[in-house]
Design an enzyme around this catalytic site. Sequence first.
Site, PDB file in Angstrom:
ATOM      1  N   ALA A  70       0.832  -1.205   0.000  1.00  0.00           N
ATOM      2  CA  ALA A  70       0.000   0.000   0.000  1.00  0.00           C
ATOM      3  C   ALA A  70       0.867   1.255   0.000  1.00  0.00           C
ATOM      4  CB  ALA A  70      -0.910  -0.008   1.226  1.00  0.00           C
ATOM      5  N   GLY A 109      -1.037  -5.675  -0.787  1.00  0.00           N
ATOM      6  CA  GLY A 109      -1.925  -5.499  -1.933  1.00  0.00           C
ATOM      7  C   GLY A 109      -1.266  -5.863  -3.242  1.00  0.00           C
ATOM      8  N   GLU A 112      -1.721  -9.463  -3.546  1.00  0.00           N
ATOM      9  CA  GLU A 112      -3.141  -9.720  -3.796  1.00  0.00           C
ATOM     10  C   GLU A 112      -3.487  -9.453  -5.263  1.00  0.00           C
ATOM     11  OE1 GLU A 112      -5.478  -9.088   0.381  1.00  0.00           O
ATOM     12  OE2 GLU A 112      -4.599  -7.288  -0.490  1.00  0.00           O
ATOM     13  N   GLU A 132       0.586  -7.624   6.345  1.00  0.00           N
ATOM     14  CA  GLU A 132      -0.347  -6.706   7.007  1.00  0.00           C
ATOM     15  C   GLU A 132      -0.433  -6.893   8.521  1.00  0.00           C
ATOM     16  OE1 GLU A 132      -1.769  -6.899   2.719  1.00  0.00           O
ATOM     17  OE2 GLU A 132      -0.914  -8.278   4.198  1.00  0.00           O
TER      18      GLU A 132
END
Length: 700
Positions: A70, A109, A112, A132
Amino acid sequence: MSEPVAVTPNAVSYAVRDGIAVLTIENPPVNALGQAVRAGIIAGLDQADADASVQAAVIIGGGRTFIAGADIKEFGKPPTQPYLPDVLKRIEAMTKPVVAALHGTALGGGFEVALTCHWRVGIDSGQVGLPEVKLGLLPGSGGTQRLPRVVGPKVALDMIVSGNPIPNKKAAELGAIDEIVNGDLLDGALAFAKKVVAEKRPLRLVRDMNDKVSNVDPALFADYRKSIEKKAKGFLGPWRCIDAVEIATKLPIDDGLLKEREFFFECMASPQRAAQIHAFFSEREATKIPGLSEDVKPKPIKSAAVLGAGTMGGGIAMNFANAGIPVKLLDVSQEALSKGLGTIEKNYATSVARGSMKQEAMDRAMKLISATQHFEDIGDADIVVEAVFEEMGVKKDVFGKLDKVMKPGAVLATNTSTLDIDEIATSTKRPQDVIGTHFFSPANVMKLLENVRGAKSSPETIATVMALGKQLKKVSVLAGNCDGFIGNRMLHGYLREANFLLEEGCSPEQIDRALEEFGLAMGPFRMGDLAGLDVGWRIRKGKAHLRPKDERYSRVADRLCELGRFGQKTGAGFYTYEGRDARPDPVVKDIILEESKAQGIERREISDEEIVQRCMYPLVNEGAKILEEGIAIRSSDIDIVYLFGYGFPVYRGGPMFWAEQIGLDKVLATIRGFHKTHGKFWEPAKLLVQRAEAGKGWKG
């Protein structure tokens, strides 16, 4: 091959090569997944889907990495569209194959995104992971639902609950990456995409892979919860990570994604998330030294020497060897050298036996450590770290000898935990090269390096030890010179009150239990027994002449030491020991009762809440004084010292952050009450009073 076509926003460039659309993330330095990148990926995919000449798409990172996670600039701000789940839905909606090309790091992310693509290729030097949990969160955009479908729930648990990345090569073995590319990554990704097209492979979505999450034994999750019980005590994130992965084995993916998002927002709203993000940023902020010009370059450290072959010296030597730096261990006693080298070898062998180190790495490290009894043999080292007895006379004698033998420009560092750096420096003709490098025990394990600048430490010397911390994989904080610096100066009040509480009505086990419930890895008495009570006793005896005769002083620890009870190493301290098991001892109870009577103290029932406040608030109050005096550069540096050096719970963010979360006004009110009841030790710091009465935090 067509020319690059501009896409707005320009954080993602678009080109077509031989019928394959190439979306290149261009958001240096780490291609963080900010709003412009999210919008750019969607725009690029829209363009690829709409172009009849495009047969497939490749998403790749420009520069040194894929997507490292992020965008930290967006932390704490309201989310902006398009959201990450929107990006992932767009990838899954593609009518043409999408290949993720991974190098550097694909984290959070970024991973992901890769898991949502139809295929993944990468170079073997890269890493993938979902970190995370280290920020008090869990993967919130499908990571807990997709990863188990690719690698199985056990591996997914290991990756998600630890937050630690794995190498691309390992990810390929587990099935998370489809092919390791040798040579140019983009060329390899294009070749893979063309192969997929040529073979007319059906689009493969991770959401449809259910084999590895079907018929999973529920005992896996019960056992996993039990295995992290001690380490994850007090945290929220790791437990929600397990819950989410378990749901991936029980519910359809769309239902699982909804539950994952629910858990994500629960963690997001938790004070733990704020504390862990504070710790994340504070660790990085600590390396920034105001007034230290960017023109000042650290001296290269290519060789080192360590004085003293005891526990600290051996541990420090291991740090250099682990970093690939040749190190000479000096001790005037051959017996001490032999014992020290034996301990080092034993420590490495234990790591090999546990599987945390390979035998080749141990052999390599041992070859980098040599021993000598002669000061002349270490003169060519770039840095020497003194780790002898914590007595000023001994240290000054050593530094006088170092001054004579060390080459010009060598850094002369002391591992002292309390003593005056400037007085030590007077033993040399080069005070500009003298500095404190306070390692924490065990030095080969603890991450904190508390660097202490003297009045004459040069900017170059300061820059060198701060850079050395990074080289040794330590977390470095720069402190000013005073008795105890940051950490041990604050610790004095913590230990003082713990001992006073013994005399007032507590037992060692009650105090330890209350503070361990608060989140400390060990309470003060178990920790003292582990570290060795004789160390503090020696320091107290050395400073006894400075203590006012009318000042309250607890003799409990001194009396234990007088009996030869130094802790675990002698089998008895505040507790008695069978192995490492601590057991309450009637002898200790009798000594405490005798001291209460001698002090004229009427013993009483004391709550756990009072124990926590009496022991923790001195940290806050002394921390405020340290800030006033400029010993610490910023309040967050104090937090880092306590998080990485003293086992303060990460999910509370450090003592100064924790106090802000409670409210400085409330902390001040309690301290004022203790000041009235317990006297001068509790006089509130001026900075605490100013900030609390102004309704502000430490930053003003």
